[in-house]
Write a protein that holds these residues in place. Structure first.
Motif, PDB file in Angstrom:
ATOM      1  N   ALA A   2      43.344  82.557  23.466  1.00  0.00           N
ATOM      2  CA  ALA A   2      43.519  83.994  23.272  1.00  0.00           C
ATOM      3  C   ALA A   2      42.540  84.789  24.119  1.00  0.00           C
ATOM      4  N   VAL A   3      41.326  84.253  24.285  1.00  0.00           N
ATOM      5  CA  VAL A   3      40.321  84.937  25.109  1.00  0.00           C
ATOM      6  C   VAL A   3      40.791  85.021  26.552  1.00  0.00           C
ATOM      7  N   PHE A   4      41.321  83.922  27.076  1.00  0.00           N
ATOM      8  CA  PHE A   4      41.798  83.939  28.453  1.00  0.00           C
ATOM      9  C   PHE A   4      43.027  84.827  28.595  1.00  0.00           C
ATOM     10  N   GLY A   5      43.875  84.850  27.564  1.00  0.00           N
ATOM     11  CA  GLY A   5      45.018  85.752  27.596  1.00  0.00           C
ATOM     12  C   GLY A   5      44.588  87.201  27.647  1.00  0.00           C
ATOM     13  N   THR A   6      43.540  87.530  26.881  1.00  0.00           N
ATOM     14  CA  THR A   6      43.006  88.895  26.902  1.00  0.00           C
ATOM     15  C   THR A   6      42.456  89.242  28.274  1.00  0.00           C
ATOM     16  N   LEU A   7      41.747  88.294  28.860  1.00  0.00           N
ATOM     17  CA  LEU A   7      41.196  88.500  30.202  1.00  0.00           C
ATOM     18  C   LEU A   7      42.312  88.727  31.207  1.00  0.00           C
TER      19      LEU A   7
END
Length: 206
Positions: A2-7
């Motif tokens: 999810a963090v990479f998706g947000t990025l």
């Protein structure tokens, strides 16, 4: 994930716009390719370079798919559907799960793990992209993503640790990754690759 998706969502919305950013995560689901496409489009790349980078980045899936093919029991249609969820992380989960069961259950366990892990990570990627598009600041998540990435693949490798030597190598990789991240911050994103190559060198098995 999810963090990479947000990025990705925070970075891509300025290049692709909101609809295409969301659509790219729904249809493509390949973080490395999506980040590369955003970077190249931002630099003014045209169609041919984009197609070439897409082909090169996804060549590894031929190797990943070949490694899992012998473990599958289902037919071509189900395998084709499962292929959508084949990313580096789900490959690690599937191999580890299949290795930990009796031979008769390898195919069923590998396929189920790939599907379940793939669905969870896919949803997490979509949620992250949506958060990034709707206001997740790029600067706010860079530090978190940078901290998570170096240990991501070490965590996946630890799932497959079945021998003492594997545990030792995973520990050595973690220590080396931390050292590179602290003393050579410019190589922080390459730290897990460096650690993985060094600790994977042939050695004696206890």
């Amino acid at each position: 994930m999810a963090v990479f998706g947000t990025l990705y969502g925070a970075a891509a919305r300025h290049v692709l716009g909101v609809p295409l950013t969301l659509l790219s995560s729904v249809l493509v689901y390949s973080g490395a390719l999506q980040f590369a496409m955003v970077a190249m489009l931002g630099a003014g790349a045209v169609t041919l370079p984009l197609l070439l980078i897409a082909g090169v980045l996804n060549l590894r899936h031929l190797v990943l798919g070949a490694a899992l093919r012998s473990r599958f029991e289902s037919g071509p249609l189900r395998r084709a559907a499962l292929a959508f969820f084949l990313v580096d992380e789900t490959f690690g989960f599937a191999v580890a799960a299949g290795t930990s069961v009796e031979p008769a259950a390898v195919g069923r366990t590998t396929e189920r793990t790939l599907l379940v892990a793939g669905l969870h990570l896919y949803v997490a990627w979509l949620v992250g992209t949506l958060v990034g598009v709707l206001g997740g600041g790029l600067t706010a998540v860079e530090g978190v993503a940078g901290a998570i990435f170096p240990v991501l693949f070490i965590g996946l490798a630890s799932l497959a640790a079945t021998r003492r030597s594997h545990v030792v190598r995973a520990g050595a990789a973690a220590a080396l990754t931390a050292a590179v991240a602290v003393w050579l911050p410019g190589l922080r994103m390459l730290a897990p690759v460096i650690a993985g190559v060094l600790v994977a060198l042939p050695g004696r098995e206890p």
